[in-house]
Design a protein around this motif. Structure first.
Motif, PDB file in Angstrom:
ATOM      1  N   VAL A  17      30.106  32.468  37.818  1.00  0.00           N
ATOM      2  CA  VAL A  17      30.702  33.655  37.199  1.00  0.00           C
ATOM      3  C   VAL A  17      29.805  34.155  36.073  1.00  0.00           C
ATOM      4  N   MET A  30      32.027  45.593  33.678  1.00  0.00           N
ATOM      5  CA  MET A  30      33.199  44.821  33.257  1.00  0.00           C
ATOM      6  C   MET A  30      33.716  45.310  31.912  1.00  0.00           C
ATOM      7  N   LEU A  61      31.567  41.316  42.089  1.00  0.00           N
ATOM      8  CA  LEU A  61      32.616  41.065  41.099  1.00  0.00           C
ATOM      9  C   LEU A  61      33.970  40.878  41.771  1.00  0.00           C
ATOM     10  N   MET A  66      37.094  38.874  39.888  1.00  0.00           N
ATOM     11  CA  MET A  66      37.087  39.453  38.538  1.00  0.00           C
ATOM     12  C   MET A  66      37.551  40.902  38.527  1.00  0.00           C
ATOM     13  N   LEU A  80      39.986  45.585  36.084  1.00  0.00           N
ATOM     14  CA  LEU A  80      39.868  44.146  35.858  1.00  0.00           C
ATOM     15  C   LEU A  80      41.042  43.448  36.507  1.00  0.00           C
ATOM     16  N   GLY A  84      43.313  37.067  37.565  1.00  0.00           N
ATOM     17  CA  GLY A  84      42.261  36.250  38.170  1.00  0.00           C
ATOM     18  C   GLY A  84      42.040  34.940  37.433  1.00  0.00           C
ATOM     19  N   PHE A  86      39.396  33.514  36.491  1.00  0.00           N
ATOM     20  CA  PHE A  86      38.378  33.509  35.444  1.00  0.00           C
ATOM     21  C   PHE A  86      38.639  34.544  34.351  1.00  0.00           C
ATOM     22  N   PHE A  87      39.781  35.227  34.407  1.00  0.00           N
ATOM     23  CA  PHE A  87      40.036  36.265  33.410  1.00  0.00           C
ATOM     24  C   PHE A  87      40.001  35.743  31.976  1.00  0.00           C
ATOM     25  N   VAL A  90      36.382  35.640  31.022  1.00  0.00           N
ATOM     26  CA  VAL A  90      35.841  36.989  30.981  1.00  0.00           C
ATOM     27  C   VAL A  90      36.392  37.755  29.780  1.00  0.00           C
TER      28      VAL A  90
END
Length: 117
Positions: A17, A30, A61, A66, A80, A84, A86-87, A90
Motif C-alpha cells: 500500500v 488520494m 488504488l 483504497m 476514498l 477499507g 487500509f483506510f 491512509v
C-alpha cells in the motif's frame, strides 16, 4: 497460520500500500479524494496526462481497496473507501499532506470541474 506468518503478511500488504502511495500522482489523487469525489476526466485535466494512464493509477488504488467507485449515469465517480482495511493508515498519512483543493478550484475556473456530468 502461525502468528509470525500473519504478522509478516500484514507487513507485506502494508508495504505494498505504501509503495502504491509512493507515486506522486496516486498520492495526490488520494489527497484530492480526501475532500472531494472525482472522475477520471477531472484527473486527466489536473495531471495533464492521458486517460489510460489515469485509469491505470485509479485501478491500482481500487484493486487494493483504497478507492471505490459509484456510477452516475454513464460516468464513474471515485471516492476514498473509508470502510477499507487500509483506510486508518491512509487517513493518517493524508493528514500530513498539503491541501490540494486549489487543483479543483483551477478546474472550476476553467469550466472543467466535473465536466463528465
Amino acid at each position: 497460520m502461525s502468528e509470525t506468518r500473519k504478522i509478516a503478511l500484514e507487513l507485506e500488504r502494508s508495504a505494498n500500500v505504501l509503495k502504491l502511495l509512493g507515486d506522486k500522482t496516486r498520492l495526490t489523487m488520494m489527497k484530492i479524494l480526501d475532500n472531494h469525489d472525482a472522475c477520471v476526466c477531472e484527473f486527466v485535466e489536473i495531471f495533464k496526462t492521458s486517460q489510460p494512464a489515469i485509469s491505470q493509477h485509479v485501478r491500482k488504488l481500487k484493486d487494493v481497496g483504497m478507492v471505490k467507485e459509484t456510477r452516475r449515469g454513464q460516468w464513474i465517480i471515485y471516492s476514498l473507501n473509508k470502510e477499507g482495511e487500509f483506510f486508518p493508515l491512509v487517513e493518517d498519512l493524508l493528514r500530513h499532506l498539503p491541501n490540494q483543493d486549489y487543483r479543483l478550484k483551477e478546474l472550476e475556473e476553467q469550466g472543467l470541474r466535473i465536466s463528465c456530468e
